[in-house]
Each structure stands twice: as structure tokens, then as C-alpha cells.
Design a protein around this motif. Structure first.
Motif, PDB file in Angstrom:
ATOM      1  N   VAL A  60       0.836  -1.202   0.000  1.00 13.71           N
ATOM      2  CA  VAL A  60       0.000   0.000   0.000  1.00 13.71           C
ATOM      3  C   VAL A  60       0.872   1.255   0.000  1.00 13.71           C
ATOM      4  O   VAL A  60       0.610   2.214  -0.736  1.00 13.71           O
ATOM      5  CB  VAL A  60      -0.944  -0.007   1.213  1.00 13.71           C
ATOM      6  N   ALA A  61       1.923   1.256   0.811  1.00  9.71           N
ATOM      7  CA  ALA A  61       2.817   2.411   0.860  1.00  9.71           C
ATOM      8  C   ALA A  61       3.531   2.622  -0.473  1.00  9.71           C
ATOM      9  O   ALA A  61       3.712   3.759  -0.923  1.00  9.71           O
ATOM     10  CB  ALA A  61       3.838   2.242   1.989  1.00  9.71           C
ATOM     11  N   VAL A  62       3.927   1.532  -1.117  1.00  5.40           N
ATOM     12  CA  VAL A  62       4.581   1.632  -2.429  1.00  5.40           C
ATOM     13  C   VAL A  62       3.626   2.221  -3.455  1.00  5.40           C
ATOM     14  O   VAL A  62       3.996   3.097  -4.250  1.00  5.40           O
ATOM     15  CB  VAL A  62       5.097   0.253  -2.880  1.00  5.40           C
ATOM     16  N   GLU A  63       2.384   1.770  -3.455  1.00  3.66           N
ATOM     17  CA  GLU A  63       1.396   2.291  -4.406  1.00  3.66           C
ATOM     18  C   GLU A  63       1.160   3.782  -4.196  1.00  3.66           C
ATOM     19  O   GLU A  63       1.049   4.557  -5.162  1.00  3.66           O
ATOM     20  CB  GLU A  63       0.086   1.525  -4.269  1.00  3.66           C
ATOM     21  N   LYS A  64       1.101   4.215  -2.939  1.00  2.00           N
ATOM     22  CA  LYS A  64       0.909   5.642  -2.657  1.00  2.00           C
ATOM     23  C   LYS A  64       2.092   6.456  -3.166  1.00  2.00           C
ATOM     24  O   LYS A  64       1.909   7.550  -3.731  1.00  2.00           O
ATOM     25  CB  LYS A  64       0.727   5.862  -1.156  1.00  2.00           C
ATOM     26  N   ALA A  65       3.306   5.947  -2.965  1.00  6.72           N
ATOM     27  CA  ALA A  65       4.496   6.664  -3.431  1.00  6.72           C
ATOM     28  C   ALA A  65       4.524   6.722  -4.956  1.00  6.72           C
ATOM     29  O   ALA A  65       4.911   7.736  -5.540  1.00  6.72           O
ATOM     30  CB  ALA A  65       5.760   5.995  -2.893  1.00  6.72           C
ATOM     31  N   GLU A  66       4.127   5.632  -5.615  1.00  2.00           N
ATOM     32  CA  GLU A  66       4.082   5.610  -7.074  1.00  2.00           C
ATOM     33  C   GLU A  66       3.088   6.633  -7.614  1.00  2.00           C
ATOM     34  O   GLU A  66       3.362   7.340  -8.597  1.00  2.00           O
ATOM     35  CB  GLU A  66       3.725   4.211  -7.569  1.00  2.00           C
ATOM     36  N   GLN A  67       1.940   6.722  -6.965  1.00  3.13           N
ATOM     37  CA  GLN A  67       0.937   7.702  -7.396  1.00  3.13           C
ATOM     38  C   GLN A  67       1.432   9.125  -7.180  1.00  3.13           C
ATOM     39  O   GLN A  67       1.164  10.019  -7.983  1.00  3.13           O
ATOM     40  CB  GLN A  67      -0.369   7.471  -6.639  1.00  3.13           C
ATOM     41  N   ALA A  68       2.185   9.336  -6.092  1.00  2.00           N
ATOM     42  CA  ALA A  68       2.656  10.681  -5.775  1.00  2.00           C
ATOM     43  C   ALA A  68       3.724  11.162  -6.745  1.00  2.00           C
ATOM     44  O   ALA A  68       3.767  12.349  -7.089  1.00  2.00           O
ATOM     45  CB  ALA A  68       3.189  10.722  -4.344  1.00  2.00           C
ATOM     46  N   CYS A  69       4.601  10.258  -7.185  1.00  2.44           N
ATOM     47  CA  CYS A  69       5.716  10.669  -8.044  1.00  2.44           C
ATOM     48  C   CYS A  69       5.456  10.389  -9.519  1.00  2.44           C
ATOM     49  O   CYS A  69       6.214  10.863 -10.384  1.00  2.44           O
ATOM     50  CB  CYS A  69       7.012   9.995  -7.618  1.00  2.44           C
ATOM     51  N   GLY A  70       4.427   9.601  -9.846  1.00  2.00           N
ATOM     52  CA  GLY A  70       4.125   9.300 -11.230  1.00  2.00           C
ATOM     53  C   GLY A  70       5.089   8.340 -11.882  1.00  2.00           C
ATOM     54  O   GLY A  70       5.235   8.343 -13.110  1.00  2.00           O
TER      55      GLY A  70
END
Length: 414
Positions: A60-70
Motif C-alpha cells: 500500500v505504501a509503495v502504491e501511494k508513493a508511485e501515485q505521488a511521483c508518477g
């Protein structure tokens, strides 16, 4: 250039999982591009005790970071801590067969190999081998012997090891979330990278990273790392004390600690606050001074355990720069003041400062380890270990892939 220098770091803590993506800014600073944070699950005292829960929290944390940085996170540097961590210093000596030539990089590698050869149990694995200094024929220590002349070369290293099972479980959890592990890094070394100043390392300082369930200590003396340890006491004990003494839910105790709590109690604290309670009454009033008295007792215990560890290794009276407190629990109001009063040495609050971007989200001591991991990944092993007291050597945790991946690109555009 930007894409090549972009890296990711995963800080798997006892209270939160933080994934940070960063690169190098225009001024050479660490630039934060994206952050993903989620409550931790499946961990106890810094060690994974439920792989499924921990893997899901990381995912979940990885997905949030991916969404934040594109960008898509393919690999990352991962922090490790826990009571299974141990360290020792060791010395190696080699002879230089031809005194007519200068010491070469091969000679330096040979003496590092010699110093890093220690006997450890089969259930333990070396995480870091950090050079502390070199001596040429017993003279004063030098930071790098390459290019100098002598017939004998000595080297002292700081060796950090951990339980094989803990390292494997952490690696499998991260890989199960779809991210390859580039490297495993001791969290207090990462925290030191982001909050300590060069002068503090030179004069003698102890970084004390007080997290959710463990307190990590990293001692630096004469510019190099001298000792690391992990103590099984931290912020969750403060919350548990409040929950038990005040007989309230754990969440209410945590909220109370973060909002009105302090590491000291004095006569000026007269107000009361209302909290959730067990039993027939949904809420009850508690005295703020009583809350702080509970927190002060446990805070002083944490500091006493740090002092005992420093005295055990002989560095308590050698720390001119005193303590640098970081980690989420160090944000408790008055903690540095209590440390100075209780231990009689200087103390300050350490938080990351040499970075840009998203400062309103991560500019606190709670993210010192996370940002330090990013700096580790951006700088490469050599530069970070130089700041930790070494020049160019570290025993990697993984195989050939991780050694190559740590120098390659960690992310790809989505």
C-alpha cells in the motif's frame, strides 16, 4: 540525468511504513519527489512477525508513493533494525611486499578483506563492514592509504550483523510487494546520514533514534562510526504506560501523548483533558500533569538505558557533542531538555534539513531514517560510508544483482 539518479527507499518501522522517492536537485541536495506512508502491520519490536500483514502494508505504501511521483518503483534500498542487530570492531593487517611502490587500491582491498574476516554463527549475516581508519606501520591513522608508502598496512572496521531469518523475512516481504531489494541498510546509520553534522562526528556524538518499539544508537568518534546497538524500548512503551495507568484505549493514549504529552512534569501544569475510557463512562477527565509524570518516568528509563549502553562501550565521557535525538518519539515535548538534565551531556533534536520538496510532510525527526535511506541510495555506498567513517568498502547483503542494481536506475516511468 534525472531518471538515472531517481531512487526509492523503504523504511519499515513498527508504527509506519514510509516509501520515499527522490533524486538529486539542482543545488546537489536531496530532492523528494513522492512519499507514501501507511500504518505498519505485522511487526513487533522491529522484526516481522506476520509476513502477510507486513507485505500488504508495504504494498500500500509503495502504491501511494508511485501515485505521488508518477513513476513505477522497481527496486529500493530498505532499512533494518531490531534487537537481533549486533556490532563489533575488528582489525586487519597485511604486509606490502614491495616497499618501492606506493600502496594501491588492491592493497586497501586486501586489508579490508582481512579486517572483515570474523567468525559469526551460521544463523547470522553480515550487513555492513565500515572502515574506521588505516595505519601505515603504526603511525597516526589516515583516511585513505592509497598513494602512500610503507611496508605494513593496518585497518580497523566496524562490522554490523543481523539474524539471517529477520533479513530474509524483510527481503521476502518487500519482494512480495513487487519491489526488488537493492540493499539492506542499518536504520541508525541512515538516520545519522541525514541529521548529523561533520563536526559532531569528529568531536564525538551518539545518535539516538527513538522509534515506535526500538531505540537505535550509533556512536561516532573522531569522524568514524565506533559502535551501533538496538535497545528494546521506545515510544510504544510510553503509550502502553498511559493506557494501563489511565485505563483507556491504546488509541486514546497515543492521541493524548502526541497532543498534550511531555517528557517532564512541573507544577505549572494545571489543566485537565477529556479522554475515552473503559467501563460504563464513555469519557473521563485526566490531569495533564499526571499524564506527563507517567511519560517522564518512561522517558528517563529510555535515556538511562542509552547511558548504560554508552558506558558499557566506554564512550559516555568521550562525547563532546553529546546526544542527537531523532525518531518519532524524540518529538515528545521537552525530551532534549530531560536528556541534558538527566545525563549531564549536551543534547539536541535532530531532523533532516539537507533536502528539498514536501518539507511540510516529512520535515520532522520521524522521517530522519526515510530521508537518510534516500541519501544512501543517491550517494552510493562509497560516499555514504565515507560519512560514516569509511572510504570505499562494504560487504553487500545480496548477490550480484543487488550489487549492480544499487548503481543502476531504480524506477521507470509508468
Amino acid at each position: 540525468m534525472r531518471r538515472r539518479s531517481t531512487v526509492a527507499a523503504i523504511d519499515v518501522g513498527s508504527t509506519k511504513v514510509a516509501v520515499i522517492v527522490g533524486d538529486i536537485g539542482d543545488q546537489g541536495e536531496t530532492r523528494i519527489l513522492g512519499v507514501g506512508v501507511t500504518p505498519a502491520a505485522g511487526l513487533s519490536r522491529g522484526v516481522i512477525d506476520n509476513i502477510q500483514s507486513a507485505r500488504e502494508a508495504i504494498r500500500v505504501a509503495v502504491e501511494k508513493a508511485e501515485q505521488a511521483c508518477g513513476m513505477r518503483i522497481l527496486s529500493a534500498v530498505v532499512g533494518i533494525s531490531g534487537g537481533h542487530i549486533s556490532s563489533q570492531n575488528n582489525r586487519g593487517i597485511i604486509a606490502i611486499p614491495d616497499r618501492s611502490r606506493a600502496i594501491t587500491e588492491d592493497d586497501r582491498s586486501r586489508v579490508l578483506d582481512s579486517a572483515g574476516q570474523v567468525a559469526i554463527p551460521t544463523n547470522r549475516q553480515v550487513i555492513h563492514v565500515v572502515p574506521r581508519g588505516y595505519w601505515i606501520e603504526g603511525t597516526e591513522p589516515v583516511s585513505d592509504p592509497v598513494g602512500m608508502w610503507g611496508g605494513r598496512l593496518d585497518c580497523e572496521v566496524h562490522i554490523v550483523s543481523g539474524a539471517v531469518s529477520a533479513i530474509q523475512n524483510l527481503t521476502k516481504c518487500v519482494e512480495g510487494a513487487g519491489v526488488q531489494v537493492d540493499d539492506i541498510v542499518l536504520e541508525c546509520i541512515a538516520s545519522a546520514t541525514s541529521v548529523l553534522e561533520d563536526q559532531e562526528r569528529q568531536q564525538g556524538v551518539a545518535l539516538v533514534d527513538i522509534g515506535g518499539s526500538t531505540t537505535s544508537v550509533a556512536v561516532y568518534d573522531e569522524g568514524s562510526i565506533a559502535h551501533t546497538a538496538c535497545l528494546p524500548i521506545a515510544g510504544s512503551q510510553l503509550t502502553n504506560d498511559l493506557a494501563r495507568v489511565l485505563r483507556c484505549p491504546w488509541e486514546a493514549a497515543e492521541h493524548l501523548k502526541c497532543t498534550v504529552g511531555a517528557a517532564y512534569a512541573d507544577s505549572s501544569m494545571h489543566e485537565t483533558v477529556e479522554i475515552q475510557a473503559f467501563g460504563t463512562q464513555a469519557k473521563k477527565s485526566v490531569d495533564v500533569r499526571h499524564v506527563c509524570e507517567i511519560l517522564q518516568a518512561r522517558s528517563e528509563e529510555i535515556l538511562e538505558m542509552v547511558a548504560v549502553e554508552l558506558k558499557r562501550v566506554g564512550y559516555y565521557d568521550r562525547l563532546a557533542a553529546g546526544l542527537v535525538l531523532t525518531g518519532g518519539t524524540s518529538q515528545l515535548r521537552g525530551f532534549p531538555d530531560v536528556a541534558e538534565a538527566r545525563l549531564g551531556i549536551p543534547a539536541r533534536l535532530g531532523q533532516p534539513a539537507r533536502y528539498s520538496g514536501l518539507s511540510d510532510l516529512i520535515g520532522t525527526p520521524a522521517f530522519s531514517t526515510s530521508i537518510g535511506l534516500v541519501e544512501y541510495a543517491l550517494s552510493g555506498r562509497e560516499r555514504v560510508l565515507e560519512s560514516a567513517g569509511g572510504a570505499s568498502f562494504e560487504v553487500p547483503v545480496g548477490g550480484l544483482f543487488r550489487r549492480l542494481a544499487s548503481f543502476g536506475r531504480a524506477l521507470m516511468p509508468q
